[in-house]
Structures are given as structure tokens and as C-alpha cells.
Design a protein around this motif. Structure first.
Motif, short mmCIF file in Angstrom:
data_model
loop_
_atom_site.label_atom_id
_atom_site.label_comp_id
_atom_site.label_asym_id
_atom_site.label_seq_id
_atom_site.Cartn_x
_atom_site.Cartn_y
_atom_site.Cartn_z
N THR A 119 0.76 -1.29 0.13
CA THR A 119 -0.01 0.07 0.07
C THR A 119 0.92 1.31 -0.05
O THR A 119 2.14 1.15 0.51
CB THR A 119 -1.02 -0.06 1.13
OG1 THR A 119 -2.33 1.10 1.10
CG2 THR A 119 -0.27 0.36 2.66
N MET A 120 0.43 2.16 -0.50
CA MET A 120 1.26 3.59 -0.48
C MET A 120 0.08 4.65 -0.28
O MET A 120 -0.95 4.91 -0.91
CB MET A 120 1.78 3.88 -1.70
CG MET A 120 2.64 5.20 -1.82
SD MET A 120 3.80 5.34 -2.97
CE MET A 120 2.92 4.92 -4.53
N PRO A 121 0.09 5.37 0.88
CA PRO A 121 -0.80 6.29 1.45
C PRO A 121 -0.95 7.58 0.36
O PRO A 121 0.25 7.59 -0.24
CB PRO A 121 -0.46 6.68 2.75
CG PRO A 121 0.51 5.67 3.12
CD PRO A 121 1.02 4.88 1.81
N CYS A 122 -2.00 8.36 0.50
CA CYS A 122 -1.84 9.74 -0.13
C CYS A 122 -2.76 10.60 0.59
O CYS A 122 -3.94 10.47 0.71
CB CYS A 122 -2.33 9.52 -1.40
SG CYS A 122 -2.49 11.09 -2.42
N VAL A 123 -1.90 10.95 1.58
CA VAL A 123 -2.48 11.91 2.87
C VAL A 123 -1.69 13.22 2.73
O VAL A 123 -0.46 13.20 2.43
CB VAL A 123 -2.65 11.18 4.00
CG1 VAL A 123 -3.30 9.95 4.16
CG2 VAL A 123 -1.15 11.06 4.76
N ASN A 124 -2.37 14.18 3.05
CA ASN A 124 -1.42 15.61 3.36
C ASN A 124 -0.87 15.58 4.82
O ASN A 124 -1.08 14.43 5.54
CB ASN A 124 -2.44 16.80 3.25
CG ASN A 124 -3.53 16.97 4.17
OD1 ASN A 124 -3.25 16.98 5.37
ND2 ASN A 124 -4.64 17.48 3.84
N ALA A 125 0.12 16.52 4.93
CA ALA A 125 0.75 16.49 6.32
C ALA A 125 0.07 16.63 7.50
O ALA A 125 0.51 16.37 8.62
CB ALA A 125 1.92 17.61 6.06
N ALA A 126 -1.05 17.44 7.22
CA ALA A 126 -1.93 17.70 8.40
C ALA A 126 -2.56 16.38 8.99
O ALA A 126 -2.54 16.04 10.14
CB ALA A 126 -2.94 18.65 8.32
N TYR A 127 -3.06 15.61 8.01
CA TYR A 127 -3.60 14.11 8.35
C TYR A 127 -2.31 13.31 8.78
O TYR A 127 -2.86 12.56 9.94
CB TYR A 127 -4.23 13.42 7.23
CG TYR A 127 -5.62 14.05 6.70
CD1 TYR A 127 -6.60 13.90 7.58
CD2 TYR A 127 -5.77 14.17 5.46
CE1 TYR A 127 -7.80 14.20 7.40
CE2 TYR A 127 -7.27 14.68 5.11
CZ TYR A 127 -8.18 14.65 5.98
OH TYR A 127 -9.44 14.98 5.51
N ALA A 128 -1.45 13.62 8.23
CA ALA A 128 -0.19 12.35 8.60
C ALA A 128 0.21 12.81 10.12
O ALA A 128 0.92 12.00 10.94
CB ALA A 128 1.21 12.78 7.70
N GLN A 132 -3.44 8.45 15.04
CA GLN A 132 -3.95 7.19 14.56
C GLN A 132 -3.54 6.77 13.28
O GLN A 132 -3.09 5.74 13.10
CB GLN A 132 -5.44 7.36 14.41
CG GLN A 132 -6.17 5.97 14.03
CD GLN A 132 -5.81 4.78 15.04
OE1 GLN A 132 -5.76 4.88 16.09
NE2 GLN A 132 -5.16 3.79 14.48
N PHE A 133 -3.05 7.82 12.29
CA PHE A 133 -2.36 7.67 11.25
C PHE A 133 -1.06 6.75 11.47
O PHE A 133 -0.85 5.51 10.89
CB PHE A 133 -2.12 8.85 10.27
CG PHE A 133 -1.59 8.36 9.09
CD1 PHE A 133 -2.49 7.78 7.97
CD2 PHE A 133 -0.43 8.67 8.49
CE1 PHE A 133 -1.87 7.39 6.90
CE2 PHE A 133 0.09 8.18 7.30
CZ PHE A 133 -0.54 7.72 6.48
N PHE A 154 5.65 7.43 -0.45
CA PHE A 154 4.88 8.60 -0.46
C PHE A 154 5.50 9.51 0.66
O PHE A 154 5.42 8.96 1.83
CB PHE A 154 3.48 8.41 -0.42
CG PHE A 154 2.59 9.66 -0.35
CD1 PHE A 154 2.45 10.32 -1.46
CD2 PHE A 154 2.04 10.10 0.84
CE1 PHE A 154 1.63 11.65 -1.46
CE2 PHE A 154 1.59 11.42 1.09
CZ PHE A 154 1.10 12.14 -0.35
N VAL A 155 5.73 10.82 0.34
CA VAL A 155 6.04 11.78 1.45
C VAL A 155 4.99 12.85 1.32
O VAL A 155 4.63 13.47 0.33
CB VAL A 155 7.44 12.28 1.22
CG1 VAL A 155 7.75 13.61 2.32
CG2 VAL A 155 8.48 11.27 1.15
#
Length: 183
Positions: A119-128, A132-133, A154-155
Motif C-alpha cells: 500500500t502507498m498512502p496519499c495523505v496531506n501533512a496535516a492528516y499525517a 492514529q495514522f 509517499f511523502v
């Protein structure tokens, strides 16, 4: 397709890189994969006008919902699962075992079946930054999922400054190749 063709379940959530999924499918097919595409309901809505073309490209129906009891399964069995892009919601739901979404449910079951999964996430830095993330990424890794997050995957970008064309699909497909040789 020959009997040596391996089946890749490509699952995607509603994040901007999903708009490049046709190119990803073509690249995977060029590497010899029979690709079955599964989408979150929102991702399916985002690319609704392309679903028939994607089904024609893969040779399989695009799925975003569980089948009804008694209906036959329309996909061959998976050799590998790639869940990308995986949103904040999908990663957390999967790690917590909340399987209300078809793709999250199949990915969760895949762990128990021993199907190699990337899996490769796609989240912004605030969600990261949400605790829980990080816990969910750790949980998935501890269950054997290859999570491409950080310098070799992903960064996150700051909110509102995403770069969907820079999403590292090549890293995801390379990892699929790598885990499939171990299986």
C-alpha cells in the motif's frame, strides 16, 4: 492470457492520483499482470465517466461494492494486492478492521489469506500528524503489509499543495514486483 499470468488487484481511494489509474494499469499489464481494478465508492464517482473504458482495459468489471450473497465472484484470485492511493480513511479503516468498504474488506481479508500486499498512502501533512495514522501504518506493517510511506514511498505535502503527478507509482509497481517474487 496464459496460465502463467499473475493477477494483481489494484485498489484505489479517492485521492488525485486515481486519475492516472489507466496508465498504471497499462504499465502493470506490460509487466505481465492481469489487473482487476477496485475503487472506493467516492473514487468510483470521481472517475465514473471512465469506468467502462477501465473495465475494457482490464477485461474485468471495475468493482466498488461487495457482491450480493450467492453471486459468483467475477475476478480471478489475487496473487498480489496493491492499494494505492490509500487515503487517511482507508488506511485507518483497514488497520482497525472496519470493512464497510469493498476494497478495505478485501485488503483486510488478504492479510489473513497471506496474499502479498503493498500500500502507498496519499495523505496531506496535516492528516499525517494525527496519531492514529502513524499507529495504523505501524499496525499494517506488523501484519506483513508493505507500506510505502516515507523516503522510499509517499511523502506528504502541506494541505492544499498536493502534487498528484509526482505520486510515486513507479515505486509502488516496483514493490509489487518485489513482493510477488517472494510469494
Amino acid at each position: 492470457m496464459t496460465s502463467t499470468t499473475r493477477t494483481l488487484y489494484l485498489f484505489g481511494s479517492a485521492a488525485p492520483p486515481i486519475f492516472d489509474v489507466a496508465k498504471v494499469i497499462e504499465t502493470a499489464q506490460a509487466d505481465g499482470w492481469d489487473v482487476c481494478l477496485g475503487l472506493s465508492p467516492t473514487a468510483a464517482r470521481w472517475i465514473d465517466e471512465n469506468l467502462d473504458g477501465l473495465a475494457a482495459l482490464t477485461g474485468h468489471p471495475v468493482r466498488s461494492e461487495y457482491k450480493l450473497p450467492g453471486e459468483p465472484d467475477v475476478w480471478p484470485k489475487a496473487d498480489v494486492i496493491l492499494f494505492a492511493p490509500a487515503t487517511f480513511n482507508s488506511i485507518n479503516s483497514w488497520a482497525l478492521g472496519i470493512t464497510s468498504s469493498f476494497i478495505v474488506g478485501v485488503a483486510a481479508e488478504g492479510i489473513g489469506k497471506g496474499i502479498p500486499t503493498v500500500t502507498m498512502p496519499c495523505v496531506n501533512a496535516a492528516y499525517a500528524q494525527h496519531r492514529q495514522f502513524g499507529r495504523s501504518v505501524t499496525e499494517l506493517r506488523e501484519q506483513g503489509v508493505t507500506v510505502l510511506y516515507g523516503e522510499r514511498g509517499f511523502v506528504p505535502n502541506p494541505p492544499g499543495s498536493g502534487k498528484p503527478k509526482a505520486y510515486p507509482w513507479d515505486a509502488a509497481l516496483a514493490s509489487v514486483k518485489q513482493v510477488s517474487t517472494k510469494a
